[in-house]
Write a protein that holds these residues in place. Structure first.
Motif, PDB file in Angstrom:
ATOM      1  N   GLU A 239       0.827  -1.209   0.000  1.00 46.55           N
ATOM      2  CA  GLU A 239       0.000   0.000   0.000  1.00 46.55           C
ATOM      3  C   GLU A 239       0.860   1.257   0.000  1.00 46.55           C
ATOM      4  O   GLU A 239       0.546   2.242  -0.679  1.00 46.55           O
ATOM      5  CB  GLU A 239      -0.941  -0.007   1.205  1.00 46.55           C
ATOM      6  N   ARG A 240       1.952   1.232   0.738  1.00 48.28           N
ATOM      7  CA  ARG A 240       2.807   2.408   0.804  1.00 48.28           C
ATOM      8  C   ARG A 240       3.525   2.630  -0.535  1.00 48.28           C
ATOM      9  O   ARG A 240       3.684   3.762  -0.982  1.00 48.28           O
ATOM     10  CB  ARG A 240       3.822   2.261   1.937  1.00 48.28           C
ATOM     11  N   MET A 241       3.961   1.546  -1.167  1.00 41.39           N
ATOM     12  CA  MET A 241       4.571   1.685  -2.486  1.00 41.39           C
ATOM     13  C   MET A 241       3.585   2.289  -3.486  1.00 41.39           C
ATOM     14  O   MET A 241       3.942   3.160  -4.286  1.00 41.39           O
ATOM     15  CB  MET A 241       5.051   0.320  -2.998  1.00 41.39           C
ATOM     16  N   GLU A 242       2.356   1.818  -3.435  1.00 43.53           N
ATOM     17  CA  GLU A 242       1.345   2.323  -4.358  1.00 43.53           C
ATOM     18  C   GLU A 242       1.033   3.795  -4.069  1.00 43.53           C
ATOM     19  O   GLU A 242       0.922   4.607  -4.994  1.00 43.53           O
ATOM     20  CB  GLU A 242       0.065   1.482  -4.238  1.00 43.53           C
ATOM     21  N   GLU A 243       0.921   4.135  -2.826  1.00 40.39           N
ATOM     22  CA  GLU A 243       0.581   5.512  -2.448  1.00 40.39           C
ATOM     23  C   GLU A 243       1.664   6.494  -2.885  1.00 40.39           C
ATOM     24  O   GLU A 243       1.378   7.586  -3.373  1.00 40.39           O
ATOM     25  CB  GLU A 243       0.395   5.596  -0.934  1.00 40.39           C
ATOM     26  N   TRP A 244       2.935   6.096  -2.714  1.00 45.02           N
ATOM     27  CA  TRP A 244       4.048   6.999  -3.005  1.00 45.02           C
ATOM     28  C   TRP A 244       4.650   6.783  -4.388  1.00 45.02           C
ATOM     29  O   TRP A 244       5.585   7.482  -4.772  1.00 45.02           O
ATOM     30  CB  TRP A 244       5.128   6.838  -1.935  1.00 45.02           C
ATOM     31  N   LYS A 245       4.099   5.816  -5.136  1.00 44.40           N
ATOM     32  CA  LYS A 245       4.557   5.545  -6.498  1.00 44.40           C
ATOM     33  C   LYS A 245       6.068   5.268  -6.546  1.00 44.40           C
ATOM     34  O   LYS A 245       6.817   5.840  -7.340  1.00 44.40           O
ATOM     35  CB  LYS A 245       4.224   6.715  -7.434  1.00 44.40           C
ATOM     36  N   VAL A 246       6.518   4.372  -5.674  1.00 40.52           N
ATOM     37  CA  VAL A 246       7.925   3.977  -5.644  1.00 40.52           C
ATOM     38  C   VAL A 246       8.010   2.468  -5.792  1.00 40.52           C
ATOM     39  O   VAL A 246       7.055   1.737  -5.518  1.00 40.52           O
ATOM     40  CB  VAL A 246       8.625   4.425  -4.338  1.00 40.52           C
ATOM     41  N   SER A 247       9.183   2.001  -6.220  1.00 41.14           N
ATOM     42  CA  SER A 247       9.367   0.573  -6.460  1.00 41.14           C
ATOM     43  C   SER A 247      10.159  -0.112  -5.354  1.00 41.14           C
ATOM     44  O   SER A 247      10.359  -1.324  -5.394  1.00 41.14           O
ATOM     45  CB  SER A 247      10.080   0.352  -7.794  1.00 41.14           C
ATOM     46  N   ALA A 248      10.612   0.667  -4.362  1.00 43.64           N
ATOM     47  CA  ALA A 248      11.383   0.092  -3.262  1.00 43.64           C
ATOM     48  C   ALA A 248      11.303   1.015  -2.051  1.00 43.64           C
ATOM     49  O   ALA A 248      11.140   2.231  -2.197  1.00 43.64           O
ATOM     50  CB  ALA A 248      12.843  -0.118  -3.668  1.00 43.64           C
ATOM     51  N   LEU A 249      11.423   0.414  -0.865  1.00 42.53           N
ATOM     52  CA  LEU A 249      11.369   1.178   0.379  1.00 42.53           C
ATOM     53  C   LEU A 249      12.543   0.794   1.276  1.00 42.53           C
ATOM     54  O   LEU A 249      12.799  -0.390   1.489  1.00 42.53           O
ATOM     55  CB  LEU A 249      10.064   0.883   1.134  1.00 42.53           C
ATOM     56  N   PRO A 250      13.246   1.787   1.843  1.00 38.44           N
ATOM     57  CA  PRO A 250      14.257   1.470   2.841  1.00 38.44           C
ATOM     58  C   PRO A 250      13.588   0.916   4.102  1.00 38.44           C
ATOM     59  O   PRO A 250      12.474   1.314   4.456  1.00 38.44           O
ATOM     60  CB  PRO A 250      14.922   2.822   3.132  1.00 38.44           C
ATOM     61  N   VAL A 251      14.285   0.009   4.752  1.00 35.99           N
ATOM     62  CA  VAL A 251      13.817  -0.542   6.026  1.00 35.99           C
ATOM     63  C   VAL A 251      14.725   0.022   7.119  1.00 35.99           C
ATOM     64  O   VAL A 251      15.950  -0.096   7.032  1.00 35.99           O
ATOM     65  CB  VAL A 251      13.854  -2.076   6.036  1.00 35.99           C
ATOM     66  N   LEU A 252      14.111   0.631   8.144  1.00 38.34           N
ATOM     67  CA  LEU A 252      14.883   1.348   9.143  1.00 38.34           C
ATOM     68  C   LEU A 252      14.788   0.720  10.519  1.00 38.34           C
ATOM     69  O   LEU A 252      13.769   0.136  10.889  1.00 38.34           O
ATOM     70  CB  LEU A 252      14.387   2.804   9.253  1.00 38.34           C
ATOM     71  N   GLU A 253      15.889   0.856  11.279  1.00 29.25           N
ATOM     72  CA  GLU A 253      15.859   0.628  12.716  1.00 29.25           C
ATOM     73  C   GLU A 253      15.274   1.859  13.375  1.00 29.25           C
ATOM     74  O   GLU A 253      15.078   2.901  12.716  1.00 29.25           O
ATOM     75  CB  GLU A 253      17.282   0.391  13.235  1.00 29.25           C
ATOM     76  N   GLY A 254      15.048   1.778  14.676  1.00 32.72           N
ATOM     77  CA  GLY A 254      14.408   2.873  15.382  1.00 32.72           C
ATOM     78  C   GLY A 254      15.127   4.201  15.289  1.00 32.72           C
ATOM     79  O   GLY A 254      14.510   5.262  15.304  1.00 32.72           O
ATOM     80  N   ASP A 255      16.455   4.189  15.149  1.00 31.61           N
ATOM     81  CA  ASP A 255      17.220   5.433  15.090  1.00 31.61           C
ATOM     82  C   ASP A 255      17.348   5.979  13.685  1.00 31.61           C
ATOM     83  O   ASP A 255      18.050   6.965  13.463  1.00 31.61           O
ATOM     84  CB  ASP A 255      18.617   5.228  15.693  1.00 31.61           C
ATOM     85  N   GLY A 256      16.662   5.349  12.727  1.00 28.17           N
ATOM     86  CA  GLY A 256      16.714   5.822  11.347  1.00 28.17           C
ATOM     87  C   GLY A 256      17.822   5.193  10.528  1.00 28.17           C
ATOM     88  O   GLY A 256      18.061   5.594   9.386  1.00 28.17           O
ATOM     89  N   ARG A 257      18.503   4.201  11.103  1.00 23.95           N
ATOM     90  CA  ARG A 257      19.587   3.546  10.380  1.00 23.95           C
ATOM     91  C   ARG A 257      19.006   2.548   9.372  1.00 23.95           C
ATOM     92  O   ARG A 257      18.114   1.768   9.691  1.00 23.95           O
ATOM     93  CB  ARG A 257      20.517   2.836  11.359  1.00 23.95           C
TER      94      ARG A 257
END
Length: 219
Positions: free
Chosen positions: A30-48
């Motif tokens: 759903e997030r990929m579709e909403e933002w029209k992107v083909s990949a998403l970074p996966v983050l730890e709590g500190d943004g890493r």
């Protein structure tokens, strides 16, 4: 030379959508579709950045839905078979993430994309914290530079440096990203170098170097 190569920081997108490691499959889609992107970074709590989930990581769930691969096929495609049953980002993501720093040149970023076969790169700082994302489309933005801007850079950083006292004025015309250089110069050995340097200007599509040595016109 006053201006250096463009950096990732010049073209990257700083407003980035990402997910945490516990994000569920459907939420990722759903997030990929909403933002029209083909990949998403996966983050730890500190943004890493700890990984990336791409469309390629999600597709095995559909591909293996109706199939019953034999043992050989399962062994050969074990990672894909495992992702077919994955439910969360930490099970789906490719890790370690392929990333780039914002001070990398556009050429370096393009090389990473080509070698690693990715379309987007998370941009991280020295601690691995997400700063933005650069895509193939971002790297192509240099070809949107105005022709006059390109001609000014060629004049300032190349022609005036290599040929400070030409035999006759060097004319530089850039149309649709193609640079044409005409004129006579004193040192013929520098003409091939000038052509190579002009080709290396980011945003230049092609070079028509018609520079000639002075002696070629005095026989």
């Amino acid at each position: 030379m006053e201006s250096g190569p463009r950096r990732v920081s010049d073209v990257m997108t700083r407003a980035v959508v990402a997910v945490g490691r516990k994000a569920l499959f459907k939420d990722i889609v759903e997030r990929m579709e909403e933002w029209k992107v083909s990949a998403l970074p996966v983050l730890e709590g500190d943004g890493r950045v700890i990984g990336v989930v791409s469309e390629a990581d999600l597709l095995p769930k559909e591909e293996f839905r109706d199939s019953d691969p034999d043992l050989f096929a399962q062994l050969r495609r074990l990672p894909d078979a495992a992702k077919a049953g994955a439910m969360s980002a930490e099970e789906l993501m490719s890790t370690p993430a392929v990333t780039v720093h914002e001070d990398a040149t556009l050429a370096q970023a393009a090389r990473i994309m080509a070698v690693r076969h990715v379309k987007r790169l998370p941009v991280v700082n020295a601690e691995g914290v997400l700063e933005g994302v650069v895509s193939r489309g971002d790297l192509l933005k240099v070809f949107l530079r105005a022709d006059d801007d390109l001609a000014d850079e060629i004049r300032r950083d190349i022609v005036d440096v290599l040929f400070p006292a030409p035999v006759e004025p060097v004319h530089i015309v850039v149309r649709d990203g193609v640079a044409t250089l005409t004129g006579r110069v004193g040192d013929a050995a520098l003409i091939p170098l000038a052509a190579r340097l002009v080709q290396g200007v980011e945003g230049i599509v092609g070079v028509d170097c018609r520079l000639a040595a002075a002696e070629a016109h005095t026989r």
